[in-house]
Design a protein around this motif. Sequence first.
Motif, short mmCIF file in Angstrom:
data_model
loop_
_atom_site.label_atom_id
_atom_site.label_comp_id
_atom_site.label_asym_id
_atom_site.label_seq_id
_atom_site.Cartn_x
_atom_site.Cartn_y
_atom_site.Cartn_z
N MET A 1 0.84 -1.19 0.00
CA MET A 1 0.00 0.00 0.00
C MET A 1 0.87 1.24 0.00
O MET A 1 1.87 1.29 0.67
N LEU A 121 -4.63 -4.48 -2.64
CA LEU A 121 -5.02 -3.36 -1.78
C LEU A 121 -5.14 -2.10 -2.63
O LEU A 121 -4.26 -1.79 -3.44
N GLU A 122 -6.23 -1.36 -2.44
CA GLU A 122 -6.46 -0.13 -3.20
C GLU A 122 -6.85 0.99 -2.24
O GLU A 122 -7.70 0.80 -1.37
N MET A 123 -6.21 2.14 -2.37
CA MET A 123 -6.52 3.28 -1.52
C MET A 123 -6.72 4.53 -2.37
O MET A 123 -5.91 4.82 -3.25
N GLN A 125 -7.45 8.69 -1.92
CA GLN A 125 -7.46 9.80 -0.96
C GLN A 125 -7.73 11.10 -1.70
O GLN A 125 -7.13 11.40 -2.72
N THR A 155 -10.68 6.12 1.19
CA THR A 155 -11.32 4.84 0.90
C THR A 155 -10.24 3.77 0.76
O THR A 155 -9.29 3.95 0.00
N VAL A 156 -10.39 2.68 1.50
CA VAL A 156 -9.44 1.58 1.46
C VAL A 156 -10.20 0.28 1.23
O VAL A 156 -11.17 -0.02 1.93
N ASP A 157 -9.77 -0.51 0.23
CA ASP A 157 -10.38 -1.80 -0.08
C ASP A 157 -9.28 -2.86 -0.18
O ASP A 157 -8.22 -2.61 -0.77
N GLU A 176 -14.37 3.29 4.53
CA GLU A 176 -14.44 4.61 3.91
C GLU A 176 -14.81 5.63 4.97
O GLU A 176 -15.67 5.38 5.82
N TYR A 249 -6.99 7.04 11.33
CA TYR A 249 -6.04 7.47 10.30
C TYR A 249 -5.02 8.35 10.99
O TYR A 249 -5.29 9.50 11.35
#
Length: 264
Positions: A1, A121-123, A125, A155-157, A176, A249
Amino acid sequence: MKALVLGAAIVAALGATPTVAQAQAAASAGGGWTFEFTPYLWGAAMSGEVAGGQLPTINVDMSFSDILDNLDAGLMGAFEARNGRWGLLFDAIYMKLAHSATASRTGPGPIGSTATASAELEMTQTVYAAAVAYRAIEGRTPLDVIGGARYAKLTVDAQIDGSFYAQTGSVAAGAEKSWVDPYVGVRVQHPIAERWTLVGYADVGGFGVGSDFTWQAAAGVNYEFSKAIVGKFGYRYLYVDYDKDGFRYDMGNSGLYLGVGIRF
């Protein structure tokens, strides 16, 4: 990430160039509105942690080169409008990062069995800031007092797929959150040569309204290529500590920035 950025270009223009002191005097004389748009690149590293929803705590510690390896899209820009002592400031940051990894292990046996696991993993911002500036001190070294608000959305997936000795499984999780931080700050400018100006900026905010606490600082130098084009270079640090409703966060972003201001 990983995370952060994208922006800009550098433009060189020749022509009759006023001194920095003359430009500052003209800006504070109240001769109508002036505008400046600045696309920029912020080479920020990240250090901290993210947790929320079904996500476990994710520790983040990466350099700018790590971030670039996983950057899908990014955009940064700032805009300033000024009339006399008063000014309006806007700043926008968007970034989308994606990272994937795979691991495997072969077990015992005549033929051997293999266990594999893959994770994606996808973020994303997004940060928007808007503020009002008032020139409290004029002259050779003007100082602006600033008050505004900063909107942040994260948002984090995560997707984990595994095959464990002929057994397969998949787990998906995400989180999110968005919030708004009020902030106050100052900006000071000091000309050091005909075309060169030192710039310092600092703000603090959050105050429990959005995040528990956030602060930002930047120091740099501007160079006037012409009356309409200004090159900008410096160092910027932004810290956010948000911990509410099961979402955390706690992150610091720091690195060099490079941009070009277009005045009109």
